[in-house]
Write an enzyme that holds these catalytic residues in place. Structure first.
Site, PDB file in Angstrom:
ATOM      1  N   TYR A  77      81.577  56.827  63.047  1.00  0.00           N
ATOM      2  CA  TYR A  77      80.288  57.470  62.739  1.00  0.00           C
ATOM      3  C   TYR A  77      79.544  57.852  64.019  1.00  0.00           C
ATOM      4  O   TYR A  77      78.869  58.871  64.076  1.00  0.00           O
ATOM      5  CB  TYR A  77      79.438  56.579  61.827  1.00  0.00           C
ATOM      6  N   ASN A 131      76.094  66.997  52.218  1.00  0.00           N
ATOM      7  CA  ASN A 131      76.217  66.850  53.669  1.00  0.00           C
ATOM      8  C   ASN A 131      75.217  65.831  54.198  1.00  0.00           C
ATOM      9  O   ASN A 131      74.161  65.619  53.602  1.00  0.00           O
ATOM     10  CB  ASN A 131      76.015  68.209  54.359  1.00  0.00           C
ATOM     11  N   HIS A 136      74.296  62.166  49.444  1.00  0.00           N
ATOM     12  CA  HIS A 136      75.098  61.137  50.127  1.00  0.00           C
ATOM     13  C   HIS A 136      74.415  60.586  51.360  1.00  0.00           C
ATOM     14  O   HIS A 136      75.073  60.073  52.265  1.00  0.00           O
ATOM     15  CB  HIS A 136      76.468  61.738  50.508  1.00  0.00           C
ATOM     16  N   CYS A 175      69.053  42.460  56.989  1.00  0.00           N
ATOM     17  CA  CYS A 175      67.589  42.427  56.745  1.00  0.00           C
ATOM     18  C   CYS A 175      67.043  43.780  56.298  1.00  0.00           C
ATOM     19  O   CYS A 175      65.880  43.892  55.918  1.00  0.00           O
ATOM     20  CB  CYS A 175      66.877  41.970  58.023  1.00  0.00           C
ATOM     21  N   CYS A 197      68.453  40.626  64.103  1.00  0.00           N
ATOM     22  CA  CYS A 197      68.626  39.443  63.225  1.00  0.00           C
ATOM     23  C   CYS A 197      70.081  38.984  63.204  1.00  0.00           C
ATOM     24  O   CYS A 197      70.433  37.973  62.599  1.00  0.00           O
ATOM     25  CB  CYS A 197      68.161  39.784  61.796  1.00  0.00           C
ATOM     26  N   GLY A 226      80.664  76.005  49.889  1.00  0.00           N
ATOM     27  CA  GLY A 226      81.482  75.187  50.775  1.00  0.00           C
ATOM     28  C   GLY A 226      81.734  73.781  50.282  1.00  0.00           C
ATOM     29  O   GLY A 226      81.648  72.822  51.064  1.00  0.00           O
ATOM     30  N   ASN A 234      83.203  80.271  48.811  1.00  0.00           N
ATOM     31  CA  ASN A 234      84.188  79.393  49.434  1.00  0.00           C
ATOM     32  C   ASN A 234      85.298  80.259  50.011  1.00  0.00           C
ATOM     33  O   ASN A 234      85.468  81.407  49.618  1.00  0.00           O
ATOM     34  CB  ASN A 234      84.761  78.425  48.380  1.00  0.00           C
ATOM     35  N   ALA A 283      80.826  80.919  54.448  1.00  0.00           N
ATOM     36  CA  ALA A 283      79.420  80.700  54.066  1.00  0.00           C
ATOM     37  C   ALA A 283      78.463  81.431  55.011  1.00  0.00           C
ATOM     38  O   ALA A 283      77.461  82.023  54.580  1.00  0.00           O
ATOM     39  CB  ALA A 283      79.133  79.202  54.088  1.00  0.00           C
TER      40      ALA A 283
HETATM   41  C1  BV8 Z   1      79.685  56.691  42.711  1.00  0.00           C
HETATM   42  C2  BV8 Z   1      80.245  59.542  52.898  1.00  0.00           C
HETATM   43  C3  BV8 Z   1      79.202  55.040  41.064  1.00  0.00           C
HETATM   44  C4  BV8 Z   1      79.258  60.154  53.754  1.00  0.00           C
HETATM   45  C5  BV8 Z   1      81.229  60.566  50.979  1.00  0.00           C
HETATM   46  C6  BV8 Z   1      84.700  60.020  38.543  1.00  0.00           C
HETATM   47  C7  BV8 Z   1      85.979  60.515  38.626  1.00  0.00           C
HETATM   48  C8  BV8 Z   1      86.798  60.222  39.718  1.00  0.00           C
HETATM   49  C9  BV8 Z   1      86.311  59.423  40.763  1.00  0.00           C
HETATM   50  C10 BV8 Z   1      85.039  58.944  40.683  1.00  0.00           C
HETATM   51  C11 BV8 Z   1      84.228  59.238  39.592  1.00  0.00           C
HETATM   52  N1  BV8 Z   1      83.024  58.644  39.785  1.00  0.00           N
HETATM   53  C12 BV8 Z   1      83.031  57.974  40.976  1.00  0.00           C
HETATM   54  C13 BV8 Z   1      84.261  58.129  41.540  1.00  0.00           C
HETATM   55  C14 BV8 Z   1      84.704  57.548  42.809  1.00  0.00           C
HETATM   56  C15 BV8 Z   1      84.311  58.438  44.011  1.00  0.00           C
HETATM   57  C16 BV8 Z   1      84.999  59.783  43.974  1.00  0.00           C
HETATM   58  O1  BV8 Z   1      84.403  60.787  43.644  1.00  0.00           O
HETATM   59  N2  BV8 Z   1      86.259  59.817  44.336  1.00  0.00           N
HETATM   60  C17 BV8 Z   1      87.014  61.052  44.310  1.00  0.00           C
HETATM   61  C18 BV8 Z   1      87.231  61.558  45.748  1.00  0.00           C
HETATM   62  C19 BV8 Z   1      88.329  60.787  43.620  1.00  0.00           C
HETATM   63  N3  BV8 Z   1      82.863  58.615  44.048  1.00  0.00           N
HETATM   64  C20 BV8 Z   1      82.079  57.656  44.533  1.00  0.00           C
HETATM   65  O2  BV8 Z   1      82.495  56.574  44.915  1.00  0.00           O
HETATM   66  C21 BV8 Z   1      80.587  57.944  44.582  1.00  0.00           C
HETATM   67  N4  BV8 Z   1      79.860  56.828  44.042  1.00  0.00           N
HETATM   68  O3  BV8 Z   1      80.096  57.487  41.913  1.00  0.00           O
HETATM   69  O4  BV8 Z   1      79.000  55.540  42.368  1.00  0.00           O
HETATM   70  C22 BV8 Z   1      80.512  54.323  41.126  1.00  0.00           C
HETATM   71  C23 BV8 Z   1      80.600  53.177  41.898  1.00  0.00           C
HETATM   72  C24 BV8 Z   1      81.823  52.501  41.942  1.00  0.00           C
HETATM   73  C25 BV8 Z   1      82.947  53.012  41.272  1.00  0.00           C
HETATM   74  C26 BV8 Z   1      82.845  54.207  40.545  1.00  0.00           C
HETATM   75  C27 BV8 Z   1      81.629  54.858  40.479  1.00  0.00           C
HETATM   76  C28 BV8 Z   1      80.141  58.131  46.031  1.00  0.00           C
HETATM   77  C29 BV8 Z   1      80.576  59.464  46.533  1.00  0.00           C
HETATM   78  C30 BV8 Z   1      80.078  59.682  47.975  1.00  0.00           C
HETATM   79  C31 BV8 Z   1      81.174  59.310  48.898  1.00  0.00           C
HETATM   80  N5  BV8 Z   1      80.789  59.578  50.289  1.00  0.00           N
HETATM   81  N6  BV8 Z   1      81.046  60.593  52.277  1.00  0.00           N
HETATM   82  C32 BV8 Z   1      79.986  60.708  54.938  1.00  0.00           C
HETATM   83  O5  BV8 Z   1      80.543  59.920  55.718  1.00  0.00           O
HETATM   84  O6  BV8 Z   1      79.951  61.936  55.074  1.00  0.00           O
HETATM   85  S1  BV8 Z   1      82.094  61.796  50.193  1.00  0.00           S
HETATM   86  C33 BV8 Z   1      82.474  63.088  51.243  1.00  0.00           C
HETATM   87  O7  BV8 Z   1      83.008  64.114  50.390  1.00  0.00           O
HETATM   88  C34 BV8 Z   1      81.270  63.719  51.914  1.00  0.00           C
HETATM   89  O8  BV8 Z   1      80.030  63.202  51.519  1.00  0.00           O
HETATM   90  C35 BV8 Z   1      81.379  65.173  51.442  1.00  0.00           C
HETATM   91  O9  BV8 Z   1      80.180  65.784  51.452  1.00  0.00           O
HETATM   92  C36 BV8 Z   1      81.938  64.960  50.093  1.00  0.00           C
HETATM   93  C37 BV8 Z   1      82.433  66.164  49.338  1.00  0.00           C
HETATM   94  O10 BV8 Z   1      83.286  66.887  50.186  1.00  0.00           O
HETATM   95  P1  BV8 Z   1      82.931  68.420  50.465  1.00  0.00           P
HETATM   96  O11 BV8 Z   1      81.550  68.483  50.986  1.00  0.00           O
HETATM   97  O12 BV8 Z   1      83.244  69.232  49.269  1.00  0.00           O
HETATM   98  O13 BV8 Z   1      83.898  68.739  51.673  1.00  0.00           O
HETATM   99  P2  BV8 Z   1      85.470  69.069  51.597  1.00  0.00           P
HETATM  100  O14 BV8 Z   1      85.977  68.947  52.990  1.00  0.00           O
HETATM  101  O15 BV8 Z   1      86.111  68.295  50.491  1.00  0.00           O
HETATM  102  O16 BV8 Z   1      85.513  70.608  51.156  1.00  0.00           O
HETATM  103  C38 BV8 Z   1      84.990  71.611  52.039  1.00  0.00           C
HETATM  104  C39 BV8 Z   1      85.061  72.928  51.283  1.00  0.00           C
HETATM  105  O17 BV8 Z   1      84.504  73.938  52.087  1.00  0.00           O
HETATM  106  C40 BV8 Z   1      86.494  73.344  50.948  1.00  0.00           C
HETATM  107  O18 BV8 Z   1      86.541  73.814  49.621  1.00  0.00           O
HETATM  108  C41 BV8 Z   1      86.760  74.508  51.944  1.00  0.00           C
HETATM  109  O19 BV8 Z   1      87.607  75.487  51.375  1.00  0.00           O
HETATM  110  C42 BV8 Z   1      85.368  75.059  52.130  1.00  0.00           C
HETATM  111  N7  BV8 Z   1      85.116  75.715  53.414  1.00  0.00           N
HETATM  112  C43 BV8 Z   1      85.555  75.346  54.650  1.00  0.00           C
HETATM  113  N8  BV8 Z   1      85.027  76.178  55.578  1.00  0.00           N
HETATM  114  C44 BV8 Z   1      84.220  77.057  54.916  1.00  0.00           C
HETATM  115  C45 BV8 Z   1      84.273  76.760  53.540  1.00  0.00           C
HETATM  116  N9  BV8 Z   1      83.583  77.463  52.612  1.00  0.00           N
HETATM  117  C46 BV8 Z   1      82.802  78.476  53.055  1.00  0.00           C
HETATM  118  N10 BV8 Z   1      82.701  78.809  54.366  1.00  0.00           N
HETATM  119  C47 BV8 Z   1      83.384  78.136  55.311  1.00  0.00           C
HETATM  120  N11 BV8 Z   1      83.260  78.493  56.618  1.00  0.00           N
END
Ligand code: BV8
Length: 252
Positions: free
Chosen positions: A67, A102, A119, A130, A151, A188, A214, A232
């Site tokens: 991080y 984000n 997030h 604490c 702490c 995105g 996207n 984007a």
């Molecule tokens: C929760 C931390 C209750 C911060 C992140 C239901 C079904 C299945 C799974 C689950 C569900 N409910 C919960 C889950 C589990 C899990 C989950 O979703 N798992 C998935 C992956 C299978 N979710 C959780 O745990 C969430 N909590 O639901 O609480 C609970 C509790 C316990 C058990 C169950 C439920 C918490 C989710 C948050 C996780 N934290 N990150 C950090 O360090 O950043 S997630 C991480 O992915 C980031 O936050 C990020 O923002 C997020 C989503 O990703 P994207 O932003 O979409 O980014 P990605 O790279 O994937 O895609 C980029 C896109 O941009 C692509 O499409 C690409 O083509 C495009 N692109 C690229 N360049 C460009 C562009 N587009 C336009 N222009 C460009 N130039």
């Protein structure tokens, strides 16, 4: 010839409330790595080792240093034309809600005034024992000790990790924005992380016109009204220009 469908533009020009849902792709042109692109963060490491509380407790130095590197990247980045155009939307639509996955605060820095951080954010940190807020993380990967609070507790970033629930306030605001908007623009995001990915579908179920910007199709492309393929930082300024031309013409 517009890149945007006439229905999208009509709905947008007459919209009272637009919700913009952004993911890592909105910050890609600021030089911030995405997660699931071929060269993204998850191509080099696993979220299970870096973006969960269990991973943090198992190896705090590894998570804190990962991080720390991302914080340095974010602090060294600037909002790109996508962020700037999303902020400009507020001049053209009565109500704009930005719901972002984000954690880089670039929407705030670009001037958006109504941002829901699903997030959390990287910049703020706090003690897991604490709860006190602490200074921003600066930990090297080979550090012998993790960053700790006075702490003695471990310091973590104020992000939502996998397996952690989202802030109730933030998620309720996001659900409200998705279910009440006239138009939802998804920018995105791979739409693979829940519950964020359920929001465009909720908007669609409530009669909103849902479009995604996207560089490729996503998990929701076949469930929304339109996908506009492009970067984007290119598409959002084009959209704002078309809206400004229309508002000058007064055609709507
Ligand atoms: C929760 C931390 C209750 C911060 C992140 C239901 C079904 C299945 C799974 C689950 C569900 N409910 C919960 C889950 C589990 C899990 C989950 O979703 N798992 C998935 C992956 C299978 N979710 C959780 O745990 C969430 N909590 O639901 O609480 C609970 C509790 C316990 C058990 C169950 C439920 C918490 C989710 C948050 C996780 N934290 N990150 C950090 O360090 O950043 S997630 C991480 O992915 C980031 O936050 C990020 O923002 C997020 C989503 O990703 P994207 O932003 O979409 O980014 P990605 O790279 O994937 O895609 C980029 C896109 O941009 C692509 O499409 C690409 O083509 C495009 N692109 C690229 N360049 C460009 C562009 N587009 C336009 N222009 C460009 N130039």
């Amino acid at each position: 010839m517009s890149l945007f469908t006439p229905e999208f533009l009509d709905r947008l020009f007459s919209a009272d409330h637009v919700t913009v849902l952004t993911g890592a792709g909105a910050s890609a042109e600021s030089g911030i790595a995405t997660f699931r692109d071929p060269d993204g963060l998850w191509s080099k490491s696993s979220p299970a080792e870096l973006a969960s509380y269990d991973a943090f407790v198992r190896n705090p130095v590894r998570v804190q240093s990962w991080y720390s590197a991302r914080i340095r990247a974010v602090l060294g980045a600037d909002p790109n034309p996508c962020h700037v155009s999303v902020a400009a939307l507020e001049e053209l639509v009565p109500t704009v809600t930005v719901v972002t996955q984000n954690v880089d605060r670039l929407h705030h820095r670009a001037g958006s005034t109504n941002v829901v951080e699903l997030h959390g954010n990287l910049i703020d940190t706090y003690c897991v024992t604490c709860g006190e807020t602490c200074t921003t993380l600066e930990v090297d990967p080979d550090a012998s000790e993790p960053a700790k609070c006075v702490c003695g507790g471990l310091v973590r970033p104020a992000v939502v990790w996998f397996g952690e629930t989202l802030s109730r306030t933030a998620f309720d605001a996001a659900v409200m924005a998705a279910s009440r908007c006239d138009v939802c623009i998804c920018i995105g995001t791979s739409a693979e992380v829940q519950p964020a990915a359920s929001l465009p579908i909720l908007a669609s179920d409530h009669g909103s016109y849902v479009v995604e910007f996207n560089v490729r199709e996503t998990a929701i492309s076949d469930r929304i009204d339109a996908t506009v393929l492009g970067r984007a930082g290119t598409l959002m300024p084009l959209l704002i220009n078309e809206m400004r031309e229309q508002s000058n013409v007064g055609a709507h």
